[in-house]
Design a protein around this motif. Structure first.
Motif, PDB file in Angstrom:
ATOM      1  N   PRO A  27       8.575  87.944  40.780  1.00  0.00           N
ATOM      2  CA  PRO A  27       9.156  88.880  41.724  1.00  0.00           C
ATOM      3  C   PRO A  27       9.081  90.499  41.505  1.00  0.00           C
ATOM      4  CG  PRO A  27      10.887  87.428  40.711  1.00  0.00           C
ATOM      5  CD  PRO A  27       9.611  87.195  40.126  1.00  0.00           C
ATOM      6  N   PHE A  28       8.995  90.598  40.118  1.00  0.00           N
ATOM      7  CA  PHE A  28       9.063  92.110  39.726  1.00  0.00           C
ATOM      8  C   PHE A  28       8.351  92.373  38.473  1.00  0.00           C
ATOM      9  CE2 PHE A  28      12.864  90.522  38.245  1.00  0.00           C
ATOM     10  CZ  PHE A  28      12.831  90.905  36.820  1.00  0.00           C
ATOM     11  N   VAL A  29       7.681  93.537  38.496  1.00  0.00           N
ATOM     12  CA  VAL A  29       7.123  93.768  37.065  1.00  0.00           C
ATOM     13  C   VAL A  29       7.314  95.197  36.714  1.00  0.00           C
ATOM     14  CG1 VAL A  29       5.034  94.422  35.866  1.00  0.00           C
ATOM     15  CG2 VAL A  29       4.967  92.498  37.297  1.00  0.00           C
ATOM     16  N   ARG A  30       7.955  95.522  35.410  1.00  0.00           N
ATOM     17  CA  ARG A  30       8.274  96.682  35.059  1.00  0.00           C
ATOM     18  C   ARG A  30       7.169  97.201  34.064  1.00  0.00           C
ATOM     19  NH1 ARG A  30      13.820  98.898  31.821  1.00  0.00           N
ATOM     20  NH2 ARG A  30      12.900 101.075  31.609  1.00  0.00           N
ATOM     21  N   SER A  31       6.634  98.454  34.318  1.00  0.00           N
ATOM     22  CA  SER A  31       5.869  99.252  33.579  1.00  0.00           C
ATOM     23  C   SER A  31       6.474 100.572  33.291  1.00  0.00           C
ATOM     24  CB  SER A  31       4.617  99.235  34.632  1.00  0.00           C
ATOM     25  OG  SER A  31       3.405  99.905  33.501  1.00  0.00           O
ATOM     26  N   GLY A 149       7.662  97.181  47.316  1.00  0.00           N
ATOM     27  CA  GLY A 149       8.385  98.460  47.010  1.00  0.00           C
ATOM     28  C   GLY A 149       8.119  98.806  45.434  1.00  0.00           C
ATOM     29  N   THR A 150       8.077 100.066  45.294  1.00  0.00           N
ATOM     30  CA  THR A 150       7.946 100.689  43.953  1.00  0.00           C
ATOM     31  C   THR A 150       9.155 101.545  43.588  1.00  0.00           C
ATOM     32  OG1 THR A 150       5.679 100.413  43.725  1.00  0.00           O
ATOM     33  CG2 THR A 150       6.482 101.901  42.001  1.00  0.00           C
ATOM     34  N   PHE A 151      10.058 101.351  42.598  1.00  0.00           N
ATOM     35  CA  PHE A 151      11.267 102.431  42.222  1.00  0.00           C
ATOM     36  C   PHE A 151      10.952 102.519  40.846  1.00  0.00           C
ATOM     37  CE2 PHE A 151      11.988  99.550  45.823  1.00  0.00           C
ATOM     38  CZ  PHE A 151      12.886 100.136  46.412  1.00  0.00           C
ATOM     39  N   GLU A 152      11.411 104.105  40.666  1.00  0.00           N
ATOM     40  CA  GLU A 152      11.753 104.663  39.476  1.00  0.00           C
ATOM     41  C   GLU A 152      12.923 104.064  38.847  1.00  0.00           C
ATOM     42  OE1 GLU A 152      11.932 108.905  37.002  1.00  0.00           O
ATOM     43  OE2 GLU A 152      11.392 108.784  39.201  1.00  0.00           O
ATOM     44  N   ILE A 153      13.163 103.486  37.776  1.00  0.00           N
ATOM     45  CA  ILE A 153      14.414 103.248  37.265  1.00  0.00           C
ATOM     46  C   ILE A 153      14.695 103.895  35.734  1.00  0.00           C
ATOM     47  CG2 ILE A 153      14.410 101.120  38.351  1.00  0.00           C
ATOM     48  CD1 ILE A 153      13.454  99.709  35.777  1.00  0.00           C
ATOM     49  N   ALA A 154      16.181 104.057  35.474  1.00  0.00           N
ATOM     50  CA  ALA A 154      16.464 104.484  34.250  1.00  0.00           C
ATOM     51  C   ALA A 154      16.758 103.414  33.173  1.00  0.00           C
ATOM     52  CB  ALA A 154      17.814 105.180  34.383  1.00  0.00           C
TER      53      ALA A 154
END
Length: 154
Positions: A27-31, A149-154
């Motif tokens: 469902p998601f991938v963090r890079s 969607g693509t989101f910037e995360i802390a």
């Protein structure tokens, strides 16, 4: 309660349960500090809604509701990816919206406004993003809209 959870409550939004992948994907991938969310359909807790085409079964207003529902599903997955803490969202970077539409339907950007407006409503200026809004001849299960969607995360 987090700032974003308070905002959701203030505007009366409830999030659906995060769905499970229907095939061989996640469902998601963090890079780095970017979180990429898989496309979400116009469904509520697994119940498909807005099944059909824009320009035939649905008008722009119904399409916007379908896109908003996709965005709620994205928020649900975003929350799951961030261990429940939507305050970790720095900003929405980009959304891509796909509109199941007849060949003569040309209001895809207006339909995807339903998702774009929701992200601004929830995150304020941090919800503004780049985007893609295209018409397609078919979507999974014949739903009207899919949004990723693509989101910037802390």
């Amino acid at each position: 309660m987090s700032r974003i959870d308070l905002r959701l409550k203030e505007i009366g939004l409830e999030l659906p349960a995060a769905s499970t992948p229907g095939a061989n994907y996640v469902p998601f991938v963090r890079s780095g500090n970017l979180l990429f969310l898989t496309g979400q359909l116009s469904q509520w807790n697994g119940e498909r809604r807005f099944v059909g085409k824009l320009g035939r079964e649905f008008d722009v207003q119904a399409g916007q509701q379908a896109a908003r529902l996709c965005a709620l599903n994205l928020l649900s997955h975003l929350r799951a990816a961030l261990d429940g803490d939507l305050d970790r969202v720095v900003r929405a970077v980009r959304i891509a919206g796909y509109v199941n539409s007849t060949p003569d339907f040309i209001a895809q950007p207006q339909v995807i406004n339903g998702a774009s407006d929701l992200f601004v409503e929830v995150f304020g200026e941090a919800g503004r993003h780049t985007r893609l809004a295209v018409g397609v001849c078919a979507l999974p299960y014949n739903v009207a809209v899919e949004v990723e969607g693509t989101f910037e995360i802390a």
